[in-house]
Design a protein around this motif. Structure first.
Motif, short mmCIF file in Angstrom:
data_model
loop_
_atom_site.label_atom_id
_atom_site.label_comp_id
_atom_site.label_asym_id
_atom_site.label_seq_id
_atom_site.Cartn_x
_atom_site.Cartn_y
_atom_site.Cartn_z
N HIS A 31 0.81 -1.20 0.00
CA HIS A 31 0.00 0.00 0.00
C HIS A 31 0.85 1.26 0.00
N ALA A 32 1.92 1.21 -0.82
CA ALA A 32 2.76 2.42 -0.94
C ALA A 32 2.01 3.43 -1.80
N LEU A 33 2.18 4.71 -1.45
CA LEU A 33 1.51 5.75 -2.23
C LEU A 33 2.29 5.99 -3.52
N PRO A 34 1.63 5.94 -4.67
CA PRO A 34 2.33 6.22 -5.92
C PRO A 34 2.70 7.69 -6.03
N SER A 35 3.71 7.96 -6.85
CA SER A 35 4.11 9.35 -7.09
C SER A 35 3.10 10.00 -8.03
N SER A 36 3.18 11.31 -8.14
CA SER A 36 2.27 12.01 -9.05
C SER A 36 2.47 11.53 -10.48
N GLU A 106 -6.29 8.58 -4.27
CA GLU A 106 -6.33 7.14 -4.56
C GLU A 106 -7.76 6.68 -4.82
N ALA A 107 -8.70 7.19 -4.01
CA ALA A 107 -10.10 6.78 -4.20
C ALA A 107 -10.62 7.23 -5.57
N ALA A 298 -5.19 1.94 3.56
CA ALA A 298 -6.14 1.14 2.77
C ALA A 298 -7.57 1.42 3.22
N GLU A 299 -7.76 1.49 4.53
CA GLU A 299 -9.07 1.77 5.10
C GLU A 299 -9.51 3.21 4.79
N ARG A 300 -8.57 4.12 4.85
CA ARG A 300 -8.90 5.53 4.56
C ARG A 300 -9.35 5.69 3.10
N VAL A 301 -8.69 4.98 2.21
CA VAL A 301 -9.08 5.05 0.79
C VAL A 301 -10.47 4.45 0.61
#
Ligand SMILES: [Zn+2]
Length: 510
Positions: A31-36, A106-107, A298-301
């Protein structure tokens, strides 16, 4: 029957030949955040996969990153010409205007992926969508609330200092959305409340809508009385407890109100233009907690996605009323005052006499126990300094700079080619009252005590005349009138407030 079924299958496979890949966030096991850049690349893939999606670059951030909108629609006219359609609301979703609140970006990609894969067909029957996953790509890559130049675009809607804000204002003009949805996250960990007093806030999803009393009366009534309660009910029924936003609780010894009343935020700026404007503040879990994914991302998304889906479902069900009321408000603003033409220059939160104290849940840090805590309730909205909307505003100082600023807001104006005699109000500032720093609701720093006198006067060639009989008219008046708590002159670069005659005049007969 059999023939018809296989034909339908064939048709749907025509619109989508290839399977839709999961988003970069879904692909990351950690669940790493992707870059822009990764997000942009993914949006490009969606655009290429579906004839119902089109990626449009809105402009570049301060740090040179693209800011993009993915249009998703059944209508080719909308995708190519952005033209609004009868009875079909255009909904603009904005993700992560604050870069350190990443879940909505992400959502929005998940939502886009589902739409492109043919899910939520019922939504595309009723809505045209403009999805801006990353309103602040600099903030995404720098994990920052701000852009690369340290601007907080979220409160920049009057001054329009930041390129990002200007570009989102351009997007409002270009796509003319009936609904604007601005997604944020609200941290439950607060410096004073948590570190010094030992409590975390305890809310999941909080929503607010445009709440400035100068919003078109019918639109305000509909969103306040029907749409917001209906949204809270739907989101709660889907398993995510939703309440109306109380503003940020940062200290046990504070009062609570609602989302800010000022037009410096997108919510009220867009609502003053006659759009239904919705803010969500979803829970941002604290760093110390234990979760299945980093900081419970993951839950926040998942919660952001539920919030968006429920909002879109509601707008789709309300499509007729939404388009009628918002478009009517953009065509012809009517104030909620009896005469329909009054603007209140002073607005603020005051004690709610019917419910002077409210009890809100907090969580005690040491044992994780939920406890109700009482706060003075200042959520009543007080209006003062009623002013009848002038026919126009005349600007007689720094005209070139003002003209640039007006253009950035897409406010129409006339540059006088010859002197012109008009009847107008001379506004003389008798004194300036410094406002308490923490005045809730607005950002007024100095209150101008003004004497207004009708005069006949001659404007010079080069002066600007801003008619209020335009969709941006009432908003322009709130920004141009020195009596307004949200005037341009409250912004630090526009230090025009001083005792004496003011260089901007409400015009009675142009
Ligand atoms: Zn935020």
């Amino acid at each position: 029957m059999k023939v018809l079924l296989s034909l339908l299958v064939f048709c749907s496979s025509l619109t989508l030949a290839e399977p839709v890949p999961p988003s970069p966030f879904e692909q990351s096991a950690q669940h790493a955040l992707p870059s822009s850049q990764e997000i942009s690349a993914y949006l490009t893939v969606l655009d290429e996969l579906s004839p119902q999606a089109r990626l449009v670059e809105l402009g570049r951030s301060a740090g040179g990153r693209p800011i993009e909108a993915l249009l998703v629609s059944d209508s080719n006219d909308f995708l190519t010409g952005f033209s609004p359609q009868q009875g079909k609301p255009t909904v603009l979703l904005l993700g992560s205007q604050h870069g350190n609140e990443p879940s909505s970006a992400e959502a929005i990609q998940l939502l886009a992926r589902q739409l492109v894969a043919g899910e939520h067909g019922e939504l595309l029957d009723k809505l045209n969508l403009v999805l801006v996953a990353m309103a602040n790509p600099d903030g995404r890559d720098l994990s920052s609330r701000y852009n690369a130049s340290m601007d907080n675009t979220n409160i920049d809607y009057v001054a329009l200092n930041a390129g990002e804000t200007r570009l989102l204002v351009d997007a409002l003009h270009r796509f003319d959305p009936d609904v604007v949805y601005d997604a944020h996250e609200s941290g439950i960990w607060k410096r004073i409340l948590t570190k010094e007093q030992g409590y975390l806030t305890d809310v999941d999803a909080q929503f607010d809508m445009g709440n400035n009393p100068n919003i078109d009366g019918e639109l305000l009534c509909y969103t306040e009385q029907y749409l917001l309660p209906a949204l809270l009910e739907r989101v709660s029924a889907s398993g995510l407890p939703a309440v109306r936003y109380r503003g940020e609780i940062t200290d046990l010894k504070q009062s609570v109100a609602r989302g800010g009343l000022g037009i410096t935020n997108l919510r009220n700026y867009a609502a003053m233009q006659g759009r239904i404007s919705i803010l969500v503040e979803n829970r941002l879990d604290n760093k110390q907690g234990r979760y299945d994914s980093p900081r419970n991302i993951a839950e926040r998304v998942r919660k952001q996605l539920i919030s968006m889906e429920q909002m879109l479902g509601l707008i789709a069900d309300e499509a007729d009323r939404v388009t009628r009321l918002s478009r009517q408000a953009r065509q012809q603003w009517n104030s909620s005052a009896e005469d329909g033409r009054t603007l209140w220059m002073a607005v603020s939160f005051e004690v709610n006499m019917h419910e002077p104290v409210v009890s809100l849940p907090l969580v005690r840090m040491e044992d994780g126990k939920r406890k109700m805590y009482s706060f003075p309730n200042h959520d009543a909205i007080a209006t003062d300094e009623p002013v009848r909307l002038a026919e126009a505003y005349a600007i007689t100082r720094e005209q070139a700079r003002m003209a640039d600023w007006l253009r950035r807001h897409h406010i129409e104006f006339e540059v006088l080619e010859a002197p012109r005699r008009v009847t107008m109000e001379q506004l003389v500032i008798e004194r300036l009252v410094v406002q308490p720093k923490a005045r809730p609701g607005v950002r007024e720093k100095l209150q101008a005590v003004v004497q207004a006198t009708p005069i006949s006067a001659e404007l010079s060639a080069g002066d600007l005349l801003v008619p209020t009989d335009q969709p941006m008219g009432p908003l322009a008046a709130l920004m141009l009138d020195p009596r307004s708590a949200n005037s341009l002159y409250q912004e630090s670069e526009w230090n025009w407030l001083a005792e004496g005659e003011f260089p901007v005049f409400p015009v009675i007969t142009p």
